[in-house]
Design a protein around this motif. Structure first.
Motif, PDB file in Angstrom:
ATOM      1  N   LEU A 251      32.744  14.558  69.916  1.00 36.01           N
ATOM      2  CA  LEU A 251      32.192  15.597  69.018  1.00 36.01           C
ATOM      3  C   LEU A 251      30.660  15.665  68.692  1.00 36.01           C
ATOM      4  N   LEU A 252      30.054  14.531  68.352  1.00 35.88           N
ATOM      5  CA  LEU A 252      28.537  14.241  68.047  1.00 35.88           C
ATOM      6  C   LEU A 252      27.943  14.615  69.084  1.00 35.88           C
ATOM      7  N   TYR A 253      28.408  14.118  70.421  1.00 40.40           N
ATOM      8  CA  TYR A 253      27.613  14.412  71.600  1.00 40.40           C
ATOM      9  C   TYR A 253      27.347  15.727  71.788  1.00 40.40           C
ATOM     10  N   ARG A 254      28.478  16.674  71.569  1.00 38.98           N
ATOM     11  CA  ARG A 254      28.669  18.052  71.834  1.00 38.98           C
ATOM     12  C   ARG A 254      27.560  18.903  70.845  1.00 38.98           C
ATOM     13  N   LEU A 255      27.584  18.275  69.595  1.00 37.30           N
ATOM     14  CA  LEU A 255      26.718  18.828  68.530  1.00 37.30           C
ATOM     15  C   LEU A 255      25.160  18.680  69.134  1.00 37.30           C
ATOM     16  N   GLY A 256      24.962  17.335  69.558  1.00 33.28           N
ATOM     17  CA  GLY A 256      23.713  17.264  69.854  1.00 33.28           C
ATOM     18  C   GLY A 256      23.193  17.766  71.190  1.00 33.28           C
ATOM     19  N   GLN A 257      24.114  18.016  71.974  1.00 36.51           N
ATOM     20  CA  GLN A 257      23.850  18.842  73.229  1.00 36.51           C
ATOM     21  C   GLN A 257      23.495  20.458  72.748  1.00 36.51           C
ATOM     22  N   VAL A 262      21.756  14.590  65.322  1.00 34.03           N
ATOM     23  CA  VAL A 262      22.872  13.803  65.130  1.00 34.03           C
ATOM     24  C   VAL A 262      22.626  12.292  65.465  1.00 34.03           C
ATOM     25  N   PRO A 263      23.048  11.368  64.764  1.00 32.36           N
ATOM     26  CA  PRO A 263      22.988   9.917  65.249  1.00 32.36           C
ATOM     27  C   PRO A 263      23.622   9.491  66.627  1.00 32.36           C
ATOM     28  N   GLU A 264      23.122   8.696  67.223  1.00 33.47           N
ATOM     29  CA  GLU A 264      23.734   8.222  68.535  1.00 33.47           C
ATOM     30  C   GLU A 264      24.716   7.007  68.318  1.00 33.47           C
ATOM     31  N   GLY A 265      25.593   6.872  69.245  1.00 31.00           N
ATOM     32  CA  GLY A 265      26.557   5.675  69.216  1.00 31.00           C
ATOM     33  C   GLY A 265      27.623   5.740  67.990  1.00 31.00           C
ATOM     34  N   VAL A 266      27.927   6.921  67.651  1.00 33.96           N
ATOM     35  CA  VAL A 266      28.833   7.028  66.593  1.00 33.96           C
ATOM     36  C   VAL A 266      30.479   6.885  67.491  1.00 33.96           C
ATOM     37  N   LEU A 267      31.350   5.999  66.672  1.00 36.40           N
ATOM     38  CA  LEU A 267      32.302   5.316  67.524  1.00 36.40           C
ATOM     39  C   LEU A 267      33.829   5.880  66.692  1.00 36.40           C
ATOM     40  N   ASN A 268      33.711   6.046  65.399  1.00 35.89           N
ATOM     41  CA  ASN A 268      35.016   6.096  64.697  1.00 35.89           C
ATOM     42  C   ASN A 268      34.724   7.364  63.773  1.00 35.89           C
ATOM     43  N   GLU A 269      35.723   7.670  62.946  1.00 35.66           N
ATOM     44  CA  GLU A 269      36.089   8.775  62.081  1.00 35.66           C
ATOM     45  C   GLU A 269      35.211   8.746  61.075  1.00 35.66           C
ATOM     46  N   VAL A 273      32.408  11.374  60.162  1.00 40.26           N
ATOM     47  CA  VAL A 273      32.166  12.015  58.775  1.00 40.26           C
ATOM     48  C   VAL A 273      30.661  11.972  58.189  1.00 40.26           C
ATOM     49  N   ALA A 274      30.470  10.628  58.309  1.00 39.50           N
ATOM     50  CA  ALA A 274      28.957  10.518  57.406  1.00 39.50           C
ATOM     51  C   ALA A 274      27.865  11.268  58.243  1.00 39.50           C
ATOM     52  N   ALA A 275      28.132  11.312  59.438  1.00 38.93           N
ATOM     53  CA  ALA A 275      27.085  11.975  60.358  1.00 38.93           C
ATOM     54  C   ALA A 275      27.053  13.465  59.833  1.00 38.93           C
ATOM     55  N   LEU A 276      28.514  14.060  59.951  1.00 33.88           N
ATOM     56  CA  LEU A 276      28.684  15.370  59.534  1.00 33.88           C
ATOM     57  C   LEU A 276      28.095  16.011  58.450  1.00 33.88           C
ATOM     58  N   GLU A 277      28.245  14.970  57.242  1.00 39.36           N
ATOM     59  CA  GLU A 277      27.717  15.229  56.311  1.00 39.36           C
ATOM     60  C   GLU A 277      26.276  15.332  55.927  1.00 39.36           C
ATOM     61  N   LEU A 278      25.749  14.302  56.630  1.00 41.42           N
ATOM     62  CA  LEU A 278      24.460  14.311  56.768  1.00 41.42           C
ATOM     63  C   LEU A 278      23.698  15.809  57.296  1.00 41.42           C
ATOM     64  N   LEU A 279      24.482  16.221  58.414  1.00 36.45           N
ATOM     65  CA  LEU A 279      24.084  17.364  59.008  1.00 36.45           C
ATOM     66  C   LEU A 279      24.154  18.677  58.066  1.00 36.45           C
TER      67      LEU A 279
END
Ligand SMILES: Nc1ncnc2c1ncn2[C@@H]1O[C@H](COP(=O)(O)OP(=O)(O)OP(=O)(O)O)[C@@H](O)[C@H]1O
Ligand SMILES: [Mg+2]
Length: 282
Positions: A251-257, A262-269, A273-279
């Motif tokens: 999901l984050l890879y696609r958003l980055g594309q 978005v941060p790299e290396g996100v592995l779990n839910e 969620v934390a990355a999406l909140e920041l976004l």
């Protein structure tokens, strides 16, 4: 200190058809797995994972190179028993692994074959059932259990032989989500609390991210290995080799594309969620 070591291993299956060439399934594979480590082995269908797994308890011997278990060379026929005592193999289908109809008898089967005295078998069976969270089922019929419970009984049967290491070949493939969770929790506990070295072959990326290290195979070779975070950051590479990445990573890879920061290396839910909140705040 490495516990399992494959050194330039090649392996050919003899062709079943007359006149056909033997098929090379492992190509110069070298890997080391440390004592107490939890390693996930990934790869597309036919990449050689099961073949590799069978090398770790001397069910298969390399056509070239060497495999060592606790420094014992698997090619040495006289060490086969010692090696099988150290490394237990758990397979995909829990039904094929049941050997007795009552749970505790099933778990006792392995230690009985090792010639362990009855009092000690009793203790080992109790401890093994405890370790997989199935103690209250000791006198139940094994056939009536759920898939996840059967698989935990199969793991208990291996644990009762007190191996240093267990190699699990897609142990959750035939289980429902609840069974998968039960088995994964059991595997993690055996690794963390009992110090058992674990090699987990899986097609589920959410299981692979729980490992200390991930090794990806492709076409009988190692494609990439490292921490889950490192390995799953190679989204494109894994895709090219028909492999998934964890959903959160995807999901984050696609958003980055698509231009999101978005941060790299996100592995779990949780991380997702934390990355999406920041976004969303940004
Ligand atoms: N007993 C056998 N005889 C001949 N070829 C075999 C045998 N077992 C496996 N192979 C072949 O060896 C290759 C690797 O098989 P292996 O079972 O190790 O792959 P795998 O990574 O475990 O795949 P999967 O994800 O489907 O379980 C495949 O091409 C397979 O067809
Ligand atoms: Mg396989």
């Amino acid at each position: 200190m490495e516990y399992l070591k494959a050194e330039h291993v090649s392996f050919f299956y003899d062709s079943t058809e007359e006149g056909q060439q033997a098929q090379q399934v492992l190509r110069d594979v070298s890997m080391e797995i440390k004592k107490g480590e939890f390693v996930a082995l990934l790869g597309h269908n036919g990449s050689g994972k099961s073949t590799m797994a069978k090398h770790f308890n001397a069910m298969l011997l390399p056509s070239g190179g060497h495999v060592y278990v606790d420094s014992l060379d698997t090619a040495d026929e006289s060490l086969k028993y010692e090696i099988r005592r150290r490394v237990g193999l758990v397979l995909q289908n829990p039904d094929n692994q049941l050997v007795a109809s009552i749970v505790e008898e099933d778990v006792a089967f392995g230690p009985e074959n090792l010639g362990i005295p009855p009092e000690e078998i009793r203790q080992r069976v109790d401890a093994a059932l405890q370790a997989v969270g199935m103690a209250e089922y000791a006198s139940h019929s094994a056939y009536k259990l759920s898939g996840g419970q059967k698989q935990r009984i199969a793991i208990a049967g291996i644990i009762a032989m007190q191996p240093d290491c267990i190699v699990l070949d897609e142990p959750t493939a035939m289980l429902d989500p609840r069974g998968r969770t039960e088995v994964m929790e059991t595997i993690r506990r055996l690794n963390r609390e009992h110090g058992i070295t674990v090699v987990l072959i899986t097609h589920y990326m959410d299981e692979a991210v729980q490992a200390d290290r991930v090794i990806v195979m492709d076409g009988g070779e190692i494609l990439v290995e490292g921490l889950p975070r490192e390995v799953f950051s190679h989204v494109e590479l894994l895709r090219q080799h028909r492999l998934d990445v964890p959903q959160a990573t995807e999901l984050l890879y696609r958003l980055g594309q698509n231009g999101c920061t978005v941060p790299e290396g996100v592995l779990n839910e949780e991380e997702c969620v934390a990355a999406l909140e920041l976004l969303l705040k940004a």
